[in-house]
Design a protein around this motif. Structure first.
Motif, mmCIF file in Angstrom:
data_model
loop_
_atom_site.group_PDB
_atom_site.id
_atom_site.type_symbol
_atom_site.label_atom_id
_atom_site.label_comp_id
_atom_site.label_asym_id
_atom_site.label_seq_id
_atom_site.Cartn_x
_atom_site.Cartn_y
_atom_site.Cartn_z
ATOM 1 N N MET A 201 -0.174 -7.755 -7.246
ATOM 2 C CA MET A 201 0.485 -8.480 -6.149
ATOM 3 C C MET A 201 1.811 -7.827 -5.779
ATOM 4 O O MET A 201 2.181 -7.776 -4.605
ATOM 5 N N GLY A 202 2.533 -7.332 -6.783
ATOM 6 C CA GLY A 202 3.823 -6.726 -6.509
ATOM 7 C C GLY A 202 3.745 -5.299 -6.010
ATOM 8 O O GLY A 202 4.630 -4.840 -5.279
ATOM 9 N N ARG A 203 2.700 -4.580 -6.367
ATOM 10 C CA ARG A 203 2.619 -3.159 -6.036
ATOM 11 C C ARG A 203 1.770 -2.851 -4.807
ATOM 12 O O ARG A 203 1.862 -1.760 -4.243
ATOM 13 N N ALA A 204 0.904 -3.760 -4.398
ATOM 14 C CA ALA A 204 -0.041 -3.463 -3.311
ATOM 15 C C ALA A 204 0.680 -3.121 -2.012
ATOM 16 O O ALA A 204 0.224 -2.267 -1.239
ATOM 17 N N ALA A 205 1.817 -3.766 -1.774
ATOM 18 C CA ALA A 205 2.516 -3.556 -0.495
ATOM 19 C C ALA A 205 3.070 -2.141 -0.372
ATOM 20 O O ALA A 205 3.304 -1.662 0.747
ATOM 21 N N THR A 206 3.280 -1.458 -1.500
ATOM 22 C CA THR A 206 3.855 -0.111 -1.455
ATOM 23 C C THR A 206 2.795 0.986 -1.436
ATOM 24 O O THR A 206 3.136 2.167 -1.305
ATOM 25 N N ALA A 207 1.532 0.624 -1.578
ATOM 26 C CA ALA A 207 0.456 1.619 -1.602
ATOM 27 C C ALA A 207 0.036 1.981 -0.182
ATOM 28 O O ALA A 207 0.410 1.316 0.797
ATOM 29 N N ASP A 208 -0.772 3.039 -0.070
ATOM 30 C CA ASP A 208 -1.261 3.505 1.230
ATOM 31 C C ASP A 208 -2.106 2.407 1.889
ATOM 32 O O ASP A 208 -3.143 2.015 1.335
ATOM 33 N N PRO A 209 -1.722 1.895 3.047
ATOM 34 C CA PRO A 209 -2.442 0.768 3.668
ATOM 35 C C PRO A 209 -3.906 1.077 3.959
ATOM 36 O O PRO A 209 -4.778 0.224 3.759
ATOM 37 N N ALA A 210 -4.190 2.295 4.453
ATOM 38 C CA ALA A 210 -5.576 2.632 4.785
ATOM 39 C C ALA A 210 -6.446 2.664 3.535
ATOM 40 O O ALA A 210 -7.580 2.153 3.535
ATOM 41 N N ALA A 211 -5.921 3.257 2.463
ATOM 42 C CA ALA A 211 -6.682 3.318 1.219
ATOM 43 C C ALA A 211 -6.884 1.919 0.639
ATOM 44 O O ALA A 211 -7.976 1.590 0.134
ATOM 45 N N VAL A 268 -6.765 -13.079 -0.614
ATOM 46 C CA VAL A 268 -5.617 -13.889 -0.197
ATOM 47 C C VAL A 268 -4.380 -13.601 -1.037
ATOM 48 O O VAL A 268 -3.289 -13.410 -0.503
ATOM 49 N N ALA A 269 -4.537 -13.575 -2.376
ATOM 50 C CA ALA A 269 -3.365 -13.438 -3.241
ATOM 51 C C ALA A 269 -3.014 -11.988 -3.537
ATOM 52 O O ALA A 269 -1.844 -11.606 -3.501
ATOM 53 N N LEU A 270 -4.009 -11.146 -3.816
ATOM 54 C CA LEU A 270 -3.727 -9.779 -4.253
ATOM 55 C C LEU A 270 -3.530 -8.809 -3.090
ATOM 56 O O LEU A 270 -2.615 -7.986 -3.118
ATOM 57 N N LEU A 271 -4.396 -8.901 -2.084
ATOM 58 C CA LEU A 271 -4.397 -7.902 -1.014
ATOM 59 C C LEU A 271 -4.312 -8.575 0.358
ATOM 60 O O LEU A 271 -5.185 -8.390 1.218
ATOM 61 N N PRO A 272 -3.264 -9.360 0.612
ATOM 62 C CA PRO A 272 -3.200 -10.079 1.887
ATOM 63 C C PRO A 272 -3.103 -9.169 3.107
ATOM 64 O O PRO A 272 -3.670 -9.473 4.165
ATOM 65 N N ALA A 273 -2.392 -8.039 2.984
ATOM 66 C CA ALA A 273 -2.291 -7.117 4.122
ATOM 67 C C ALA A 273 -3.643 -6.505 4.453
ATOM 68 O O ALA A 273 -4.005 -6.359 5.634
ATOM 69 N N SER A 274 -4.418 -6.171 3.442
ATOM 70 C CA SER A 274 -5.761 -5.628 3.666
ATOM 71 C C SER A 274 -6.687 -6.696 4.225
ATOM 72 O O SER A 274 -7.572 -6.403 5.038
ATOM 73 N N ARG A 275 -6.484 -7.952 3.796
ATOM 74 C CA ARG A 275 -7.286 -9.046 4.365
ATOM 75 C C ARG A 275 -7.050 -9.160 5.855
ATOM 76 O O ARG A 275 -7.983 -9.414 6.634
ATOM 77 N N ASP A 276 -5.796 -8.974 6.278
ATOM 78 C CA ASP A 276 -5.488 -9.044 7.712
ATOM 79 C C ASP A 276 -6.234 -7.950 8.486
ATOM 80 O O ASP A 276 -6.707 -8.184 9.607
ATOM 81 N N VAL A 277 -6.350 -6.780 7.882
ATOM 82 C CA VAL A 277 -7.088 -5.689 8.529
ATOM 83 C C VAL A 277 -8.565 -6.047 8.669
ATOM 84 O O VAL A 277 -9.212 -5.744 9.681
#
Length: 520
Positions: A201-211, A268-277
């Motif tokens: 949850m804390g690190r996902a936002a800093t990873a490559d969004p496409a990956a 929802v909890a771990l990869l919310p930005a990817s869920r939006d995609v």
């Protein structure tokens, strides 16, 4: 990072899994002592229920709690983390397993009991409990494998040709799902360097969004297969009707709900930005699952195959909540999972009684059961109405939350129309209508019509029989108790809404979850 050992009281998190595994091993050792199998199995599940209640009370008191095993501190050790949603799911799973064990004493053939029925049930409960309570993604994969192995064994017990056919279909597609899950975990670890859920949850936002979106897509496919979402759902109605009804009830009540739980946790909890995609894809999947499943139930004449399509329709409602990631949508999805676990388990148990009363599995050959067995007919109708979401039954309240989320997201009031949210709202309403039609069709054919389909449909069915004393005590009683739970739970909507609100908060703003693990 925490620098202290796990508090002794927090070890209750892992006790449900330990008790199930030890109980399964003990039952295997005592395999030849048939008379101790069911008492020991019920004792083990009873202890699990007590542990889950204790854990639920602790979570309600202090919030999410966590423990990390192996004398390693998080995020390096394997963590078990219990929040309100996971603990509630685990408790309901244990209670349903207890009821099904009683039912199986009447329903399961002697060969299945001799070949390891009860150890496999405990192993399945260990996998389900571990999945709901783990705080580590790789550990989640391990419990998925435990569930797969035990459910595979349960489906094949009895050795009938139709069971073998259903088991192959079930096993192949689910082995594919676990392989995809493992592939996604490897990619995710390469991107963020951890598989601890709180750490991700804390690190996902800093990873490559496409990956990360690619990883989320693979997880969506893997868990979508597990949950039986469209279009990867054909395995469920092709397999769940093949084992004895008690085993079908256990699988229908637990396995697909673990897939939905995994989707809620990861999307929802771990990869919310990817869920939006992936939101447009999630919306399409939810709509098609909501609409196609009840149509399949309407077209189906095999009783338990038709119920399989109702299971899939409920998965569509859960996916709608994930596609509408507001407090109402996520809360509605969580409550719907609890409702579906109880209602569908009870409905499958009731279907098993119907098959015993009629000697048939094809609804075209049934009829006249209302006069011969009025109580099963009332139970079946009540459960069908609950699954359709007819007010004020249990299924209505989560669908109300989902509809509220859909209407809020559609922008009808503001004028900025979101066609995806609006389509989901319409699909939820159509799903309720189609499910009601499917359930009413089944009930009228089985209970209301005087005889079998054809020229004798108005002639009393001569092939019906009454339930024996054993079937009443071990079969009808747990079915009636679960139906009563459905009715009682529907009478406390405030409690359900409070649970939904807390579950949604823990997923959407997982600060307490992360703090319980001991991570900044």
């Amino acid at each position: 990072m925490v620098s202290f050992s796990t508090y002794p009281g927090d070890w209750v998190i892992i006790l449900p899994v330990i008790v199930c595994l030890v109980g399964a091993a003990l039952l295997l050792v005592l395999k030849q002592v048939r008379e101790v199998q069911i008492p020991l199995a019920l004792l083990a599940v009873g202890v699990v229920v007590a542990c889950e209640i204790s854990l639920l009370v602790r979570v309600l008191t202090v919030g999410p709690v966590s423990m990390t095993m192996g004398n390693w501190l998080p995020p390096f050790g394997i963590s078990f983390t219990a929040d309100l949603m996971g603990t509630s799911f685990a408790l309901v799973a244990a209670l349903l397993t207890f009821a099904v064990l009683i039912y199986l004493e009447m329903d399961a053939p002697d060969r299945a009991k001799r070949d390891g029925l009860y150890p496999l049930v405990l192993l399945l409960l260990a996998g389900v409990s571990g999945s709901f309570l783990t705080g580590d993604l790789f550990n989640l994969y391990v419990w998925f494998e435990v569930m797969l192995i035990s459910s595979f064994g349960l489906m094949v017990l009895g050795g009938k040709n139709v069971q073998l056919d259903g088991t192959v279909k079930y096993g192949f597609i689910n082995f594919l799902a676990t392989t995809l899950f493992l592939l996604a975990l490897g990619l995710l670890y390469g991107l963020v360097g951890t598989l601890n859920m709180a750490d991700v949850m804390g690190r996902a936002a800093t990873a490559d969004p496409a990956a990360m979106a690619s990883v989320a897509a693979i997880l969506l496919l893997a868990f979508g297969i597990k949950a039986a979402a469209f279009p990867v759902n054909a395995w469920l109605p092709a397999s769940y009707h093949t084992p004895p009804a008690g085993i079908s009830a256990l699988l229908a009540g637990l396995l697909t709900k673990v897939g939905v739980y995994a989707l809620l946790r990861t999307m929802v909890a771990l990869l919310p930005a990817s869920r939006d995609v992936l939101d447009p894809l999630l919306t399409v999947i939810a709509i098609l699952t909501l609409l196609i499943a009840p149509l399949g139930a309407i077209a189906e004449t095999h009783l338990r195959r038709a119920l399989g399509f109702l299971v899939i329709g409920g998965i569509g409602a859960c996916l709608a909540g994930i596609a509408l990631p507001t407090a109402e949508g996520i809360g509605g999805s969580a409550i719907y999972v609890l409702h579906a676990m109880i209602s569908l388990t009870a409905l499958y148990l009731c279907a098993g009684l119907i098959e015993k009363l009629t000697g048939e599995t094809d609804t075209r050959k049934m009829g006249g059961l209302y006069a011969a067995a009025s109580l099963p007919s009332v139970l079946f109708l009540t459960l069908v109405l609950a699954i359709a979401g007819v007010p004020p039954l249990l299924g209505f309240w989560p669908k109300l939350l989902l509809l509220e989320a859909g209407l809020d997201g559609s922008g009808i009031v503001s004028g900025a129309i979101d066609w995806g949210a609006l389509a989901l709202t319409v699909a939820l309403l159509l799903n309720a209508l189609l499910t009601l039609i499917a359930g009413a069709r089944l009930w009228s054919h089985i209970f209301w019509r005087a005889g079998p389909d054809g020229p004798l449909s108005e002639t009393p069915n001569p092939d019906l029989r009454r339930l024996t004393g054993r079937e009443l005590g071990f079969g009808l009683l747990p079915t009636a108790v679960l139906t009563a739970v459905v009715l009682l739970a529907a009478a406390v909507p405030d409690l359900l809404f409070g649970l939904a609100q807390t579950a949604a908060r823990d997923l959407l703003t997982p600060t307490l979850y992360i703090q319980s693990v001991g991570l900044p």
